[in-house]
Design a protein around this motif. Structure first.
Motif, PDB file in Angstrom:
ATOM      1  N   ASN A 195      -6.459  16.111  -1.593  1.00 12.83           N
ATOM      2  CA  ASN A 195      -6.739  16.967  -0.437  1.00 12.83           C
ATOM      3  C   ASN A 195      -5.594  16.998   0.564  1.00 12.83           C
ATOM      4  OD1 ASN A 195      -6.971  14.314   0.406  1.00 12.83           O
ATOM      5  ND2 ASN A 195      -8.727  14.681   1.732  1.00 12.83           N
ATOM      6  N   GLY A 196      -4.344  16.856   0.101  1.00 15.65           N
ATOM      7  CA  GLY A 196      -3.211  16.785   1.006  1.00 15.65           C
ATOM      8  C   GLY A 196      -2.998  18.048   1.823  1.00 15.65           C
ATOM      9  N   GLN A 197      -2.590  17.851   3.090  1.00 13.52           N
ATOM     10  CA  GLN A 197      -2.276  18.953   3.985  1.00 13.52           C
ATOM     11  C   GLN A 197      -0.895  18.735   4.586  1.00 13.52           C
ATOM     12  OE1 GLN A 197      -4.318  21.656   4.436  1.00 13.52           O
ATOM     13  NE2 GLN A 197      -5.720  20.744   2.932  1.00 13.52           N
ATOM     14  N   SER A 198      -0.237  19.844   4.999  1.00 13.53           N
ATOM     15  CA  SER A 198       1.102  19.763   5.584  1.00 13.53           C
ATOM     16  C   SER A 198       1.078  20.361   6.984  1.00 13.53           C
ATOM     17  CB  SER A 198       2.122  20.520   4.712  1.00 13.53           C
ATOM     18  OG  SER A 198       2.148  19.988   3.397  1.00 13.53           O
ATOM     19  N   LEU A 199       1.676  19.636   7.945  1.00 16.31           N
ATOM     20  CA  LEU A 199       1.730  20.089   9.333  1.00 16.31           C
ATOM     21  C   LEU A 199       3.179  20.150   9.785  1.00 16.31           C
ATOM     22  CD1 LEU A 199      -1.084  17.752  10.745  1.00 16.31           C
ATOM     23  CD2 LEU A 199      -1.341  20.123   9.986  1.00 16.31           C
ATOM     24  N   GLY A 200       3.467  21.069  10.687  1.00 14.42           N
ATOM     25  CA  GLY A 200       4.836  21.201  11.193  1.00 14.42           C
ATOM     26  C   GLY A 200       5.665  22.111  10.305  1.00 14.42           C
ATOM     27  N   ARG A 207       0.827  -1.217   0.000  1.00  8.86           N
ATOM     28  CA  ARG A 207       0.000   0.000   0.000  1.00  8.86           C
ATOM     29  C   ARG A 207       0.854   1.257   0.000  1.00  8.86           C
ATOM     30  NH1 ARG A 207      -3.286  -2.496   4.026  1.00  8.86           N
ATOM     31  NH2 ARG A 207      -2.377  -1.099   5.590  1.00  8.86           N
ATOM     32  N   SER A 208       2.057   1.164   0.568  1.00  3.90           N
ATOM     33  CA  SER A 208       2.929   2.346   0.638  1.00  3.90           C
ATOM     34  C   SER A 208       3.437   2.762  -0.735  1.00  3.90           C
ATOM     35  CB  SER A 208       4.125   2.066   1.563  1.00  3.90           C
ATOM     36  OG  SER A 208       3.679   1.819   2.880  1.00  3.90           O
ATOM     37  N   GLY A 209       3.426   1.822  -1.703  1.00  7.34           N
ATOM     38  CA  GLY A 209       3.822   2.159  -3.065  1.00  7.34           C
ATOM     39  C   GLY A 209       5.323   2.151  -3.294  1.00  7.34           C
ATOM     40  N   LYS A 210       5.704   2.434  -4.543  1.00 12.99           N
ATOM     41  CA  LYS A 210       7.112   2.488  -4.934  1.00 12.99           C
ATOM     42  C   LYS A 210       7.629   3.916  -5.033  1.00 12.99           C
ATOM     43  CE  LYS A 210       6.768  -1.812  -7.607  1.00 12.99           C
ATOM     44  NZ  LYS A 210       6.876  -2.435  -8.956  1.00 12.99           N
ATOM     45  N   SER A 211       6.749   4.829  -5.453  1.00 12.89           N
ATOM     46  CA  SER A 211       7.181   6.223  -5.551  1.00 12.89           C
ATOM     47  C   SER A 211       5.967   7.142  -5.437  1.00 12.89           C
ATOM     48  CB  SER A 211       7.906   6.496  -6.873  1.00 12.89           C
ATOM     49  OG  SER A 211       7.009   6.372  -7.971  1.00 12.89           O
ATOM     50  N   TRP A 212       6.218   8.377  -4.968  1.00  6.98           N
ATOM     51  CA  TRP A 212       5.180   9.393  -4.838  1.00  6.98           C
ATOM     52  C   TRP A 212       5.660  10.683  -5.497  1.00  6.98           C
ATOM     53  CZ3 TRP A 212       0.512   8.930  -1.988  1.00  6.98           C
ATOM     54  CH2 TRP A 212       0.338   7.692  -1.359  1.00  6.98           C
ATOM     55  N   LYS A 213       4.759  11.314  -6.220  1.00  4.58           N
ATOM     56  CA  LYS A 213       5.051  12.622  -6.816  1.00  4.58           C
ATOM     57  C   LYS A 213       4.038  13.624  -6.274  1.00  4.58           C
ATOM     58  CE  LYS A 213       6.979  10.686 -11.082  1.00  4.58           C
ATOM     59  NZ  LYS A 213       6.877  10.599 -12.566  1.00  4.58           N
ATOM     60  N   LEU A 214       4.550  14.620  -5.563  1.00  3.29           N
ATOM     61  CA  LEU A 214       3.688  15.624  -4.931  1.00  3.29           C
ATOM     62  C   LEU A 214       3.827  16.969  -5.625  1.00  3.29           C
ATOM     63  CD1 LEU A 214       3.727  13.353  -2.806  1.00  3.29           C
ATOM     64  CD2 LEU A 214       3.899  15.127  -1.035  1.00  3.29           C
ATOM     65  N   ALA A 239      -0.990  23.081   1.198  1.00  2.00           N
ATOM     66  CA  ALA A 239      -1.769  22.002   0.582  1.00  2.00           C
ATOM     67  C   ALA A 239      -0.998  21.353  -0.561  1.00  2.00           C
ATOM     68  CB  ALA A 239      -3.101  22.564   0.067  1.00  2.00           C
ATOM     69  N   TRP A 240      -1.361  20.111  -0.866  1.00  2.00           N
ATOM     70  CA  TRP A 240      -0.672  19.405  -1.937  1.00  2.00           C
ATOM     71  C   TRP A 240      -1.592  18.366  -2.569  1.00  2.00           C
ATOM     72  CZ3 TRP A 240      -0.022  14.104  -1.182  1.00  2.00           C
ATOM     73  CH2 TRP A 240      -0.171  13.643   0.149  1.00  2.00           C
ATOM     74  N   THR A 241      -1.261  17.984  -3.773  1.00  2.00           N
ATOM     75  CA  THR A 241      -1.877  16.860  -4.453  1.00  2.00           C
ATOM     76  C   THR A 241      -0.762  15.875  -4.799  1.00  2.00           C
ATOM     77  OG1 THR A 241      -1.669  17.855  -6.638  1.00  2.00           O
ATOM     78  CG2 THR A 241      -3.715  18.270  -5.436  1.00  2.00           C
ATOM     79  N   GLY A 242      -1.110  14.619  -5.062  1.00  2.00           N
ATOM     80  CA  GLY A 242      -0.048  13.657  -5.335  1.00  2.00           C
ATOM     81  C   GLY A 242      -0.543  12.438  -6.085  1.00  2.00           C
ATOM     82  N   VAL A 243       0.416  11.720  -6.633  1.00  5.38           N
ATOM     83  CA  VAL A 243       0.135  10.471  -7.362  1.00  5.38           C
ATOM     84  C   VAL A 243       1.121   9.409  -6.853  1.00  5.38           C
ATOM     85  CG1 VAL A 243       0.093   9.307  -9.593  1.00  5.38           C
ATOM     86  CG2 VAL A 243      -0.690  11.694  -9.401  1.00  5.38           C
ATOM     87  N   VAL A 244       0.610   8.222  -6.573  1.00  7.97           N
ATOM     88  CA  VAL A 244       1.449   7.121  -6.116  1.00  7.97           C
ATOM     89  C   VAL A 244       1.575   6.085  -7.213  1.00  7.97           C
ATOM     90  CG1 VAL A 244      -0.548   6.001  -5.024  1.00  7.97           C
ATOM     91  CG2 VAL A 244       1.754   5.319  -4.360  1.00  7.97           C
ATOM     92  N   GLU A 245       2.782   5.543  -7.357  1.00 10.58           N
ATOM     93  CA  GLU A 245       3.004   4.428  -8.279  1.00 10.58           C
ATOM     94  C   GLU A 245       3.220   3.175  -7.443  1.00 10.58           C
ATOM     95  OE1 GLU A 245       6.393   2.746 -11.342  1.00 10.58           O
ATOM     96  OE2 GLU A 245       6.376   4.875 -10.856  1.00 10.58           O
TER      97      GLU A 245
END
Length: 225
Positions: free
Chosen positions: A206-211, A138-145, A218-224
Motif C-alpha cells: 500500500n505504498g504512497q509517495s508524497l512531495g 528492521r531497516s533491512g539491507k535492500s529494498w526493491k520498489l 503508489a508503489w509496492t515493495g519487497v525488503v531483504e
C-alpha cells in the motif's frame, strides 16, 4: 418550619463536626520525612512529622522495608531499610500511613550504591545499543520498489550513517534514509520526497509517495533483511 436561629445552630454544629472529623485524619504536611533520602541495603532512622498520627501503621513499596516504627500524635519514628533493585524504574519508596481515622501517603528516596549506579548505567547503555541494533535490522539491507506507472527503484544499504540511521544508495544515484517502526510503518526519505507504507512480513502493498518523488504515485515493495 424551623426558626432561623435553630437552623443556624444546626448548620454550625454540622460544619464543626465535619471539621472535627477531617482533623482526625492523618496529615503529613509537616515537612516530609527526615532525612528524605536513605542509602540502599542499610537501615536508617527516619522521622516522619505530621498531625493526628496516633495509632498509625506505615507500610511501603517493595524498594524499602520498615524494620520498626513507633507513632505518637505528632510524629512517627521509623527504622527503614533500602531494598531497591538496580532495574527498579523509580527511586522513590512510597510510605503509606494508615490510622483508624483515615489514610495518607508520602515518599522517601532510596539511593543506589556507587557500584549499583555504575551497573545501572551499563545496563541502560546496553539497552540503548540493543534498541539501535534492532532499529537498524528492521531497516533491512535492500529494498526493491515497483511503481503503479511501471517504474522501479532499488535501495541498497551503505556503510554510511546519518543521525544514527544507515544511509541507502538509490538506483537513481542519490541516497535515502529508510526507517521501519515497531508497528511496521516504513518511511523512505529522499530530498523532497517521502514514501510511506506498511510492511507485512517483507512486503509493502500500500505504498504512497508524497512531495516531488520521481517516479511519483503508489508503489509496492519487497525488503531483504
Amino acid at each position: 418550619m424551623r426558626p432561623p436561629v435553630l437552623i443556624a445552630v444546626t448548620i454550625g454544629l454540622t460544619m464543626l463536626c465535619s471539621v472535627h472529623a477531617s482533623a482526625q485524619k492523618p496529615d503529613l504536611h509537616a515537612g516530609g520525612a527526615q532525612p528524605s533520602e536513605i542509602p540502599n541495603h542499610e537501615t536508617t532512622e527516619v522521622l516522619l512529622p505530621g498531625y493526628n498520627l496516633t495509632g498509625a501503621k506505615v507500610t511501603t513499596d517493595p524498594i524499602c522495608h520498615i524494620v520498626s516504627q513507633v507513632a505518637t500524635d505528632r510524629e512517627i519514628r521509623m527504622k527503614i531499610e533500602g531494598t531497591r533493585k538496580i532495574d527498579d524504574p523509580d527511586d522513590k519508596c512510597s510510605l503509606f500511613v494508615t490510622t483508624p481515622k483515615g489514610k495518607a501517603a508520602t515518599w522517601i528516596v532510596v539511593d543506589l550504591t556507587d557500584e549499583e549506579s555504575e551497573q545501572q548505567k551499563t545496563q541502560e547503555r546496553a539497552t540503548e545499543t540493543a534498541k539501535g541494533a534492532e532499529f537498524v535490522a528492521r531497516s533491512g539491507k535492500s529494498w526493491k520498489l515497483i511503481f503503479a506507472g511501471g517504474g522501479k527503484a532499488t535501495y541498497t544499504v551503505s556503510d554510511e550513517v546519518d543521525d544514527g540511521m544507515p544511509l541507502f544508495k538509490s538506483s537513481g544515484g542519490g541516497t535515502a534514509k529508510i526507517m521501519v517502526s515497531n508497528d511496521g510503518t516504513v518511511s523512505i526519505l529522499e530530498t523532497g520526497c517521502i514514501r510511506t507504507g506498511k510492511v507485512t512480513g517483507n512486503t509493502v502493498k500500500n505504498g504512497q509517495s508524497l512531495g516531488t518523488c520521481s517516479p511519483p504515485g503508489a508503489w509496492t515493495g519487497v525488503v531483504e533483511r
